[in-house]
Design a protein around this motif. Structure first.
Motif, PDB file in Angstrom:
ATOM      1  N   LEU A  16      27.710   5.462   3.884  1.00 44.91           N
ATOM      2  CA  LEU A  16      27.012   5.156   3.247  1.00 44.91           C
ATOM      3  C   LEU A  16      25.393   4.441   2.800  1.00 44.91           C
ATOM      4  CD1 LEU A  16      29.802   3.426   0.963  1.00 44.91           C
ATOM      5  CD2 LEU A  16      28.758   6.475   0.618  1.00 44.91           C
ATOM      6  N   GLU A  17      24.964   3.485   3.742  1.00 42.40           N
ATOM      7  CA  GLU A  17      23.831   3.152   3.953  1.00 42.40           C
ATOM      8  C   GLU A  17      22.773   4.694   4.147  1.00 42.40           C
ATOM      9  OE1 GLU A  17      24.244  -0.180   6.766  1.00 42.40           O
ATOM     10  OE2 GLU A  17      25.135  -1.627   4.932  1.00 42.40           O
ATOM     11  N   TYR A  18      23.208   5.665   5.637  1.00 43.66           N
ATOM     12  CA  TYR A  18      21.876   6.215   5.493  1.00 43.66           C
ATOM     13  C   TYR A  18      22.236   7.236   4.369  1.00 43.66           C
ATOM     14  CZ  TYR A  18      21.648  11.175   7.017  1.00 43.66           C
ATOM     15  OH  TYR A  18      20.722  12.311   7.147  1.00 43.66           O
ATOM     16  N   TYR A  19      23.603   7.682   3.753  1.00 49.95           N
ATOM     17  CA  TYR A  19      22.866   8.646   2.438  1.00 49.95           C
ATOM     18  C   TYR A  19      22.029   8.139   1.817  1.00 49.95           C
ATOM     19  CZ  TYR A  19      26.304  11.508   3.838  1.00 49.95           C
ATOM     20  OH  TYR A  19      27.358  12.882   4.530  1.00 49.95           O
TER      21      TYR A  19
ATOM     22  N   ILE B 177      16.523   8.081  -0.894  1.00 50.04           N
ATOM     23  CA  ILE B 177      14.697   6.710  -1.035  1.00 50.04           C
ATOM     24  C   ILE B 177      13.883   7.626  -0.868  1.00 50.04           C
ATOM     25  CG2 ILE B 177      14.497   5.480  -0.541  1.00 50.04           C
ATOM     26  CD1 ILE B 177      16.248   3.236  -1.637  1.00 50.04           C
ATOM     27  N   GLU B 178      13.923   7.742   0.775  1.00 48.31           N
ATOM     28  CA  GLU B 178      13.136   8.157   1.370  1.00 48.31           C
ATOM     29  C   GLU B 178      12.726   9.953   1.178  1.00 48.31           C
ATOM     30  OE1 GLU B 178      10.402   8.762   4.104  1.00 48.31           O
ATOM     31  OE2 GLU B 178      11.147   6.680   3.961  1.00 48.31           O
TER      32      GLU B 178
ATOM     33  N   ALA C 154       9.536   5.033  -8.893  1.00 49.96           N
ATOM     34  CA  ALA C 154       9.555   3.332  -9.645  1.00 49.96           C
ATOM     35  C   ALA C 154      10.494   2.539  -9.814  1.00 49.96           C
ATOM     36  CB  ALA C 154       8.453   3.660 -10.196  1.00 49.96           C
ATOM     37  N   ALA C 155      11.960   3.193 -10.540  1.00 53.05           N
ATOM     38  CA  ALA C 155      12.802   2.105 -10.865  1.00 53.05           C
ATOM     39  C   ALA C 155      12.809   2.452 -10.064  1.00 53.05           C
ATOM     40  CB  ALA C 155      13.456   3.078 -11.596  1.00 53.05           C
ATOM     41  N   ILE C 156      13.197   2.838  -8.892  1.00 53.91           N
ATOM     42  CA  ILE C 156      14.700   3.084  -7.787  1.00 53.91           C
ATOM     43  C   ILE C 156      13.797   1.485  -6.985  1.00 53.91           C
ATOM     44  CG2 ILE C 156      14.985   3.765  -5.905  1.00 53.91           C
ATOM     45  CD1 ILE C 156      15.657   6.501  -6.821  1.00 53.91           C
ATOM     46  N   LEU C 157      12.603   1.887  -7.030  1.00 55.23           N
ATOM     47  CA  LEU C 157      11.726   0.462  -6.130  1.00 55.23           C
ATOM     48  C   LEU C 157      11.921  -0.456  -6.116  1.00 55.23           C
ATOM     49  CD1 LEU C 157       8.576   2.213  -4.750  1.00 55.23           C
ATOM     50  CD2 LEU C 157      10.600   2.235  -3.314  1.00 55.23           C
ATOM     51  N   VAL C 158      12.083  -0.562  -7.685  1.00 58.02           N
ATOM     52  CA  VAL C 158      12.059  -1.898  -8.433  1.00 58.02           C
ATOM     53  C   VAL C 158      13.426  -2.580  -8.254  1.00 58.02           C
ATOM     54  CG1 VAL C 158      11.802  -3.316 -10.638  1.00 58.02           C
ATOM     55  CG2 VAL C 158      10.174  -1.872  -9.789  1.00 58.02           C
TER      56      VAL C 158
ATOM     57  N   VAL D 192      23.027   4.130  -8.084  1.00 51.81           N
ATOM     58  CA  VAL D 192      21.825   3.522  -9.099  1.00 51.81           C
ATOM     59  C   VAL D 192      20.591   4.835  -8.390  1.00 51.81           C
ATOM     60  CG1 VAL D 192      19.616   2.549  -9.108  1.00 51.81           C
ATOM     61  CG2 VAL D 192      22.467   1.577  -9.739  1.00 51.81           C
ATOM     62  N   VAL D 193      21.247   5.165  -7.272  1.00 51.20           N
ATOM     63  CA  VAL D 193      19.765   5.958  -6.823  1.00 51.20           C
ATOM     64  C   VAL D 193      19.951   7.010  -7.422  1.00 51.20           C
ATOM     65  CG1 VAL D 193      18.686   7.018  -4.232  1.00 51.20           C
ATOM     66  CG2 VAL D 193      19.424   3.923  -4.967  1.00 51.20           C
ATOM     67  N   ILE D 194      20.779   7.649  -6.882  1.00 55.57           N
ATOM     68  CA  ILE D 194      21.659   8.763  -7.807  1.00 55.57           C
ATOM     69  C   ILE D 194      21.065   9.317  -9.191  1.00 55.57           C
ATOM     70  CG2 ILE D 194      23.360  10.810  -7.662  1.00 55.57           C
ATOM     71  CD1 ILE D 194      24.146   9.701  -5.118  1.00 55.57           C
ATOM     72  N   GLY D 195      21.717   8.017  -9.853  1.00 55.79           N
ATOM     73  CA  GLY D 195      21.658   8.740 -10.958  1.00 55.79           C
ATOM     74  C   GLY D 195      20.329   8.480 -11.784  1.00 55.79           C
ATOM     75  N   LEU D 196      19.192   7.307 -11.051  1.00 56.46           N
ATOM     76  CA  LEU D 196      18.021   7.910 -12.000  1.00 56.46           C
ATOM     77  C   LEU D 196      17.206   8.770 -11.230  1.00 56.46           C
ATOM     78  CD1 LEU D 196      17.097   3.703 -10.920  1.00 56.46           C
ATOM     79  CD2 LEU D 196      17.230   4.887 -12.581  1.00 56.46           C
TER      80      LEU D 196
END
Length: 316
Positions: free
Chosen positions: A69-72, A77-78, A264-268, A290-294
């Motif tokens: 999950l951390e990898y995905y 993000i990257e 930007a929202a993901i980074l914050v 959160v990452v997938i949703g944003l």
């Protein structure tokens, strides 16, 4: 086996996969400089995404569900940050009027340099985090500031190559030809000896921009995991698809107008998660959601916005 320690064969296996993909992409499929068609680039991009997802399954079976999950999460993000990097590449190519057939060569060396650079920076970041806990707050602050900067600048990116330190140093040390010389970085003149071509300046700026993006993106993945293997593998698989992804999105980047605010929202979010980790624990499942949703929200709103008919202005 703890999540932060892996058998040597796991690292060797990752290295073998990376070298094999680079050899296939750069040495076989695209040995000669040519402009990738959208179909060719799409197929290669899709194949790399499938391989990246499959590698996550390997991590799941080898290390465990949490590390997968951390990898995905790190990979997404990257990848989302890479799309913004591609927009900068597009501006660089437009500024220097790089012929379409030469762009894959620049991206090739840019990707190779990025893989080496990311490895060094990840190793340094892991060492700093292991020795100095307060670096966590520094990294978190960098991520939050980057996210806010993304929101403030929007699409108004200014490209000033002549102010770039690498470009200014290169112009002082090496004489340059006035025009491109096929796909060469250097050519030899009878009168002046070895001369650099403008293509060298382009690759210097591409590498410099990737260094700047690495400073932003690597701390973001350290907010998700401290396992160097997961951090590096998620970075590498996202970077490997950059070259083909550029030719898929180059003509459609202006459609993703709300992707930058989503990133930007993901980074914050990940920055605040990193800073507050000592008091508030956010699970990897929530982070991934959160990452997938944003990202999905940014893409969907962008596509809907660009599909809306633009108002027609009546001629005066």
């Amino acid at each position: 086996m703890s999540p932060a320690s892996h058998d040597p064969w796991v690292w060797l296996g990752l290295t073998g996969v990376v070298l094999g993909l680079l050899a296939l992409d750069l040495g076989v499929l695209n040995r000669k400089s040519h402009q990738l068609s959208v179909r060719e680039a799409s197929l290669w991009s899709a194949g790399l995404v499938v391989l990246a997802l499959a590698f996550g399954l390997f991590v799941w079976f080898e290390v465990g569900r949490q590390s997968a999950l951390e990898y995905y999460t790190g990979y997404l993000i990257e990848l989302s940050l890479s799309v913004d990097n591609l927009f900068v590449f597009l501006l660089i190519f437009q500024y220097f009027a790089v012929p379409a057939e030469l762009q894959p060569r620049v991206l090739k060396w840019g990707i190779i340099g990025a893989i080496v650079m990311r490895g060094i920076m990840i190793a340094l970041g892991s060492l700093l985090l292991a020795r100095f806990h307060w670096i966590t707050y520094v990294f978190g602050g960098i991520i939050v500031i980057t996210g806010i900067r993304f929101l403030r600048i929007g699409a108004g990116i200014r490209l000033e190559p002549e102010q770039n330190p690498a470009v200014r140093l290169a112009r002082k040390l090496v004489p340059f030809t006035p025009a491109y010389e096929a796909d060469h970085f250097f050519v030899r003149s009878r009168e002046r000896g070895w001369l650099a071509t403008p293509l060298l300046l382009v690759i210097l700026i591409v590498e410099w921009s990737d260094l700047v993006f690495a400073i932003d993106s690597i701390p973001a993945i350290f907010a998700i995991t401290r396992d160097p293997f997961i951090v590096y593998s998620s970075n590498v698989f996202a970077i490997l698809g950059l070259r083909a992804l550029y030719f898929v999105l180059a003509s459609a980047m202006d459609r993703f107008v709300y992707l930058k605010p989503a990133v930007a929202a993901i980074l914050v979010f990940v920055g605040l998660k990193m800073v507050s980790a000592a008091w508030i624990r956010v699970s990897t499942e929530i982070s991934l959601g959160v990452v997938i949703g944003l990202l999905a929200l940014g893409v969907l709103i962008s596509l809907r916005k660009t599909r809306e008919p633009q108002p027609v202005t009546e001629p005066r």
